[in-house]
Design a protein around this motif. Structure first.
Motif, PDB file in Angstrom:
ATOM      1  N   ASP A   1       0.838  -1.207   0.000  1.00  0.00           N
ATOM      2  CA  ASP A   1       0.000   0.000   0.000  1.00  0.00           C
ATOM      3  C   ASP A   1       0.869   1.252   0.000  1.00  0.00           C
ATOM      4  O   ASP A   1       2.043   1.215   0.387  1.00  0.00           O
ATOM      5  CB  ASP A   1      -0.926   0.008   1.213  1.00  0.00           C
ATOM      6  N   GLY A   2       0.271   2.343  -0.417  1.00  0.00           N
ATOM      7  CA  GLY A   2       1.012   3.602  -0.470  1.00  0.00           C
ATOM      8  C   GLY A   2       1.556   4.008   0.879  1.00  0.00           C
ATOM      9  O   GLY A   2       2.684   4.511   0.979  1.00  0.00           O
ATOM     10  N   LYS A   3       0.787   3.786   1.931  1.00  0.00           N
ATOM     11  CA  LYS A   3       1.237   4.152   3.277  1.00  0.00           C
ATOM     12  C   LYS A   3       2.512   3.394   3.641  1.00  0.00           C
ATOM     13  O   LYS A   3       3.464   3.971   4.185  1.00  0.00           O
ATOM     14  CB  LYS A   3       0.135   3.844   4.292  1.00  0.00           C
ATOM     15  N   GLU A   4       2.535   2.076   3.346  1.00  0.00           N
ATOM     16  CA  GLU A   4       3.722   1.278   3.634  1.00  0.00           C
ATOM     17  C   GLU A   4       4.930   1.764   2.842  1.00  0.00           C
ATOM     18  O   GLU A   4       6.039   1.864   3.371  1.00  0.00           O
ATOM     19  CB  GLU A   4       3.464  -0.189   3.282  1.00  0.00           C
ATOM     20  N   ALA A   5       4.714   2.051   1.564  1.00  0.00           N
ATOM     21  CA  ALA A   5       5.819   2.469   0.706  1.00  0.00           C
ATOM     22  C   ALA A   5       6.414   3.790   1.178  1.00  0.00           C
ATOM     23  O   ALA A   5       7.642   3.938   1.280  1.00  0.00           O
ATOM     24  CB  ALA A   5       5.341   2.581  -0.734  1.00  0.00           C
ATOM     25  N   VAL A   6       5.549   4.747   1.460  1.00  0.00           N
ATOM     26  CA  VAL A   6       6.022   6.059   1.914  1.00  0.00           C
ATOM     27  C   VAL A   6       6.735   5.933   3.250  1.00  0.00           C
ATOM     28  O   VAL A   6       7.809   6.513   3.470  1.00  0.00           O
ATOM     29  CB  VAL A   6       4.851   7.054   1.995  1.00  0.00           C
ATOM     30  N   SER A   7       6.157   5.141   4.161  1.00  0.00           N
ATOM     31  CA  SER A   7       6.755   4.969   5.486  1.00  0.00           C
ATOM     32  C   SER A   7       8.101   4.256   5.395  1.00  0.00           C
ATOM     33  O   SER A   7       9.034   4.573   6.149  1.00  0.00           O
ATOM     34  CB  SER A   7       5.804   4.171   6.385  1.00  0.00           C
ATOM     35  N   PHE A   8       8.192   3.290   4.490  1.00  0.00           N
ATOM     36  CA  PHE A   8       9.468   2.597   4.267  1.00  0.00           C
ATOM     37  C   PHE A   8      10.544   3.594   3.847  1.00  0.00           C
ATOM     38  O   PHE A   8      11.654   3.596   4.382  1.00  0.00           O
ATOM     39  CB  PHE A   8       9.277   1.530   3.184  1.00  0.00           C
ATOM     40  N   LEU A   9      10.204   4.452   2.894  1.00  0.00           N
ATOM     41  CA  LEU A   9      11.198   5.396   2.379  1.00  0.00           C
ATOM     42  C   LEU A   9      11.570   6.427   3.444  1.00  0.00           C
ATOM     43  O   LEU A   9      12.733   6.843   3.535  1.00  0.00           O
ATOM     44  CB  LEU A   9      10.651   6.089   1.121  1.00  0.00           C
ATOM     45  N   VAL A  10      10.615   6.833   4.247  1.00  0.00           N
ATOM     46  CA  VAL A  10      10.910   7.761   5.339  1.00  0.00           C
ATOM     47  C   VAL A  10      11.859   7.112   6.346  1.00  0.00           C
ATOM     48  O   VAL A  10      12.786   7.752   6.866  1.00  0.00           O
ATOM     49  CB  VAL A  10       9.605   8.220   6.031  1.00  0.00           C
ATOM     50  N   ARG A  11      11.623   5.819   6.611  1.00  0.00           N
ATOM     51  CA  ARG A  11      12.493   5.096   7.542  1.00  0.00           C
ATOM     52  C   ARG A  11      13.932   5.044   7.004  1.00  0.00           C
ATOM     53  O   ARG A  11      14.901   5.261   7.742  1.00  0.00           O
ATOM     54  CB  ARG A  11      11.960   3.672   7.734  1.00  0.00           C
ATOM     55  N   VAL A  12      14.082   4.767   5.718  1.00  0.00           N
ATOM     56  CA  VAL A  12      15.414   4.758   5.104  1.00  0.00           C
ATOM     57  C   VAL A  12      16.061   6.134   5.224  1.00  0.00           C
ATOM     58  O   VAL A  12      17.240   6.255   5.582  1.00  0.00           O
ATOM     59  CB  VAL A  12      15.322   4.334   3.625  1.00  0.00           C
ATOM     60  N   LYS A  13      15.304   7.177   4.974  1.00  0.00           N
ATOM     61  CA  LYS A  13      15.805   8.555   5.054  1.00  0.00           C
ATOM     62  C   LYS A  13      16.296   8.864   6.471  1.00  0.00           C
ATOM     63  O   LYS A  13      17.399   9.401   6.652  1.00  0.00           O
ATOM     64  CB  LYS A  13      14.684   9.524   4.656  1.00  0.00           C
ATOM     65  N   GLU A  14      15.513   8.507   7.473  1.00  0.00           N
ATOM     66  CA  GLU A  14      15.870   8.812   8.863  1.00  0.00           C
ATOM     67  C   GLU A  14      17.156   8.097   9.276  1.00  0.00           C
ATOM     68  O   GLU A  14      18.011   8.693   9.958  1.00  0.00           O
ATOM     69  CB  GLU A  14      14.722   8.410   9.791  1.00  0.00           C
ATOM     70  N   LEU A  15      17.302   6.870   8.862  1.00  0.00           N
ATOM     71  CA  LEU A  15      18.504   6.120   9.238  1.00  0.00           C
ATOM     72  C   LEU A  15      19.746   6.669   8.537  1.00  0.00           C
ATOM     73  O   LEU A  15      20.836   6.699   9.123  1.00  0.00           O
ATOM     74  CB  LEU A  15      18.323   4.645   8.886  1.00  0.00           C
ATOM     75  N   LEU A  16      19.608   7.075   7.293  1.00  0.00           N
ATOM     76  CA  LEU A  16      20.751   7.627   6.567  1.00  0.00           C
ATOM     77  C   LEU A  16      21.169   8.990   7.120  1.00  0.00           C
ATOM     78  O   LEU A  16      22.355   9.337   7.094  1.00  0.00           O
ATOM     79  CB  LEU A  16      20.414   7.745   5.084  1.00  0.00           C
ATOM     80  N   GLU A  17      20.212   9.751   7.591  1.00  0.00           N
ATOM     81  CA  GLU A  17      20.542  11.077   8.133  1.00  0.00           C
ATOM     82  C   GLU A  17      21.097  11.000   9.548  1.00  0.00           C
ATOM     83  O   GLU A  17      21.657  11.980  10.053  1.00  0.00           O
ATOM     84  CB  GLU A  17      19.309  11.969   8.079  1.00  0.00           C
ATOM     85  N   ASP A  18      20.965   9.820  10.177  1.00  0.00           N
ATOM     86  CA  ASP A  18      21.568   9.581  11.491  1.00  0.00           C
ATOM     87  C   ASP A  18      22.258   8.219  11.441  1.00  0.00           C
ATOM     88  O   ASP A  18      21.807   7.251  12.065  1.00  0.00           O
ATOM     89  CB  ASP A  18      20.485   9.601  12.573  1.00  0.00           C
ATOM     90  N   PRO A  19      23.346   8.099  10.685  1.00  0.00           N
ATOM     91  CA  PRO A  19      23.928   6.794  10.367  1.00  0.00           C
ATOM     92  C   PRO A  19      24.443   6.016  11.564  1.00  0.00           C
ATOM     93  O   PRO A  19      24.557   4.788  11.492  1.00  0.00           O
ATOM     94  CB  PRO A  19      25.069   7.149   9.404  1.00  0.00           C
ATOM     95  N   GLU A  20      24.743   6.679  12.663  1.00  0.00           N
ATOM     96  CA  GLU A  20      25.224   5.943  13.827  1.00  0.00           C
ATOM     97  C   GLU A  20      24.150   5.011  14.376  1.00  0.00           C
ATOM     98  O   GLU A  20      24.454   3.989  14.998  1.00  0.00           O
ATOM     99  CB  GLU A  20      25.702   6.928  14.900  1.00  0.00           C
ATOM    100  N   ASN A  21      22.891   5.356  14.116  1.00  0.00           N
ATOM    101  CA  ASN A  21      21.798   4.483  14.560  1.00  0.00           C
ATOM    102  C   ASN A  21      21.781   3.148  13.802  1.00  0.00           C
ATOM    103  O   ASN A  21      21.169   2.183  14.283  1.00  0.00           O
ATOM    104  CB  ASN A  21      20.438   5.179  14.359  1.00  0.00           C
ATOM    105  N   LEU A  22      22.421   3.112  12.646  1.00  0.00           N
ATOM    106  CA  LEU A  22      22.450   1.857  11.880  1.00  0.00           C
ATOM    107  C   LEU A  22      23.138   0.753  12.660  1.00  0.00           C
ATOM    108  O   LEU A  22      22.836  -0.435  12.483  1.00  0.00           O
ATOM    109  CB  LEU A  22      23.157   2.077  10.539  1.00  0.00           C
ATOM    110  N   LEU A  23      24.093   1.113  13.520  1.00  0.00           N
ATOM    111  CA  LEU A  23      24.786   0.111  14.323  1.00  0.00           C
ATOM    112  C   LEU A  23      23.850  -0.537  15.343  1.00  0.00           C
ATOM    113  O   LEU A  23      24.051  -1.684  15.761  1.00  0.00           O
ATOM    114  CB  LEU A  23      25.967   0.740  15.056  1.00  0.00           C
ATOM    115  N   LEU A  24      22.811   0.187  15.730  1.00  0.00           N
ATOM    116  CA  LEU A  24      21.863  -0.324  16.706  1.00  0.00           C
ATOM    117  C   LEU A  24      20.663  -0.990  16.048  1.00  0.00           C
ATOM    118  O   LEU A  24      20.030  -1.864  16.623  1.00  0.00           O
ATOM    119  CB  LEU A  24      21.361   0.833  17.607  1.00  0.00           C
ATOM    120  N   GLU A  25      20.346  -0.553  14.826  1.00  0.00           N
ATOM    121  CA  GLU A  25      19.130  -1.001  14.169  1.00  0.00           C
ATOM    122  C   GLU A  25      19.270  -2.363  13.501  1.00  0.00           C
ATOM    123  O   GLU A  25      18.321  -3.107  13.389  1.00  0.00           O
ATOM    124  CB  GLU A  25      18.698   0.029  13.104  1.00  0.00           C
ATOM    125  N   VAL A  26      20.432  -2.712  13.005  1.00  0.00           N
ATOM    126  CA  VAL A  26      20.583  -3.937  12.221  1.00  0.00           C
ATOM    127  C   VAL A  26      21.473  -4.928  12.964  1.00  0.00           C
ATOM    128  O   VAL A  26      22.542  -4.560  13.431  1.00  0.00           O
ATOM    129  CB  VAL A  26      21.201  -3.613  10.837  1.00  0.00           C
TER     130      VAL A  26
END
Length: 425
Positions: free
Chosen positions: A400-425
């Protein structure tokens, strides 16, 4: 004689196109030698000789489509490889002399089976010429082409060191004897508007068909966002030398995007799924396809179990797959079974694009060029920031559109705060 056949290539591949022969008729062959390359829908495969001997006859030429199990050549395992030329010439002499026997077809009636007797006595000059022709060698492809073009291959000069007449010799001869105004041209050709016709490679045909199929079989939509790359660029600037010294690989952008995508896929699993008839297959593993451009076209090697890999391991794997792709060394197993794809048009300067799904996957992330743009920080401040547009194409049948948009927002947030990637994955 041993038949050289097209071996089993992969479970889903039943045919291919011969791209080039590495051995010629009359060449000595050792077991394990590469005989020819065959181009499949995805990769080029080298076919090795299973026996030693002399390559007697080639039936399929470069550009021919061949099926698995088809005989493409004959190998004489009993031939004396130390006296290859003499063996081949004696065979051709025998064939040539048999063709000059008393029984032949009337040249004015190709369908006639009635024998025509040769004169019992022939002038010595004629006899010498016929003996000369009988000793000449032409490959089957050359004989076939000469026959189709109405050319007497005995009148063609060979460029081969062994004196064999090849298909290229026939083509060169035809061009040399046909007047320029008689040379064939396309009926729509305009001499003031020259064109070149290039045969599509098998891989290019497959890519074209695959892309059309993706648009016809999926309800594809694309959503866009933008990422402020300041934090990643700063982190790379501070850590790149230390990272390379420790891991012997450059810290690129792709490891950050791969980690961010995997984290988002865990939150929005429908983008890591596929449709099979009336069922949705949710995949609980993360094999991420990384699109790589080669001279032969785009290929998508797969990063297996990418969620288990560190930043350094991801960079090593991507570098290895990219090098194999450029050197045409990818195996079929390297390209099969991806669950989600990342493609980077930014390396070619693309500012924004709509990536096409790599079916049966239902999601693909497109990266683009980093460009400095003025960005409003708050109501009173504007700063120049390194920005990248990102695009997510998805199959709207299950996402659904909501899932797609939310997915892309999630990717954006993690890239703009890359140190969180160490905790997220």
């Amino acid at each position: 004689m041993i038949e050289v056949k097209i071996p089993e290539l992969a479970e889903s591949i039943t045919e291919g196109t011969i791209s080039k022969w590495l051995k010629s008729e009359g060449d000595a062959v050792k077991e394990g030698d590469v005989l020819f390359e065959i181009e499949t829908d995805k990769v080029n495969v080298e076919i090795n000789a299973e026996h030693s001997g002399v390559l007697k006859e080639i039936f399929s030429q470069p550009g021919d489509t061949v099926q698995v199990g088809e005989v493409v050549a004959l190998l004489n395992e009993n031939a004396d490889v130390n006296n290859v030329n003499g063996g081949d010439i004696s065979v051709e002499e025998s064939r040539g002399r048999n063709q000059e026997k008393a029984v032949r077809k009337d040249p004015g009636d190709e369908d006639s089976d009635q024998p025509v007797e040769e004169p019992k006595e022939r002038p010595k000059a004629v006899q010498a010429e016929q003996d000369h022709r009988a000793r000449r060698i032409a490959t089957p492809a050359a004989r076939k082409l000469a026959r189709e073009q109405g050319i007497d291959w005995n009148s063609i000069e060979s460029q081969d060191p062994l004196g064999r007449i090849t298909a290229d010799d026939v083509k060169s001869y035809k061009l040399s004897v046909i007047a320029p105004d008689q040379k064939p041209s396309h009926p729509d050709a305009d001499p003031d508007k020259p064109i070149e016709r290039i045969r599509m490679s098998r891989r290019r045909q497959t890519i074209a068909n695959h892309l059309v199929q993706a648009q016809q079989s999926a309800a594809m939509l694309t959503t866009f966002n933008e990422v402020d790359m300041t934090a990643i660029l700063d982190l790379r600037r501070r850590r790149k030398n230390q990272f390379q010294e420790k891991h012997n690989v450059r810290l690129g952008f792709m490891s950050f995007f791969t980690k961010a995508v995997i984290s988002a896929l865990k939150v929005f699993p429908m983008l890591n799924a596929e449709i099979q008839k009336d069922e949705i297959i949710l995949k609980k593993y993360y094999d991420i396809g990384i699109a790589v451009s080669t001279d032969e076209g785009l290929v998508v090697p797969v990063l297996r179990h990418a969620d288990r890999l560190s930043f350094a391991q991801i960079e090593h794997e991507i570098a290895s797959l990219a090098e194999k792709a450029r050197n045409n060394e990818l195996r079929l197993s390297d390209l099969q079974g991806g669950t989600f794809t990342i493609t980077n048009g930014g390396i070619f300067g693309s500012l924004l694009s709509t990536p096409i799904l790599n079916t049966p996957q239902v999601g693909i992330l497109g990266m683009h060029k980093i460009q400095t743009r003025p960005i409003a920080i708050d109501e009173h401040r504007t700063e120049n920031r390194p920005m990248m547009y990102i695009a997510l194409s998805y199959d709207h049948r299950i996402v659904d559109g909501k899932e797609a948009v939310s997915f892309l927002v999630r990717v954006k947030e993690l890239l703009e705060d890359p140190e969180n990637l160490l905790l997220e994955v």
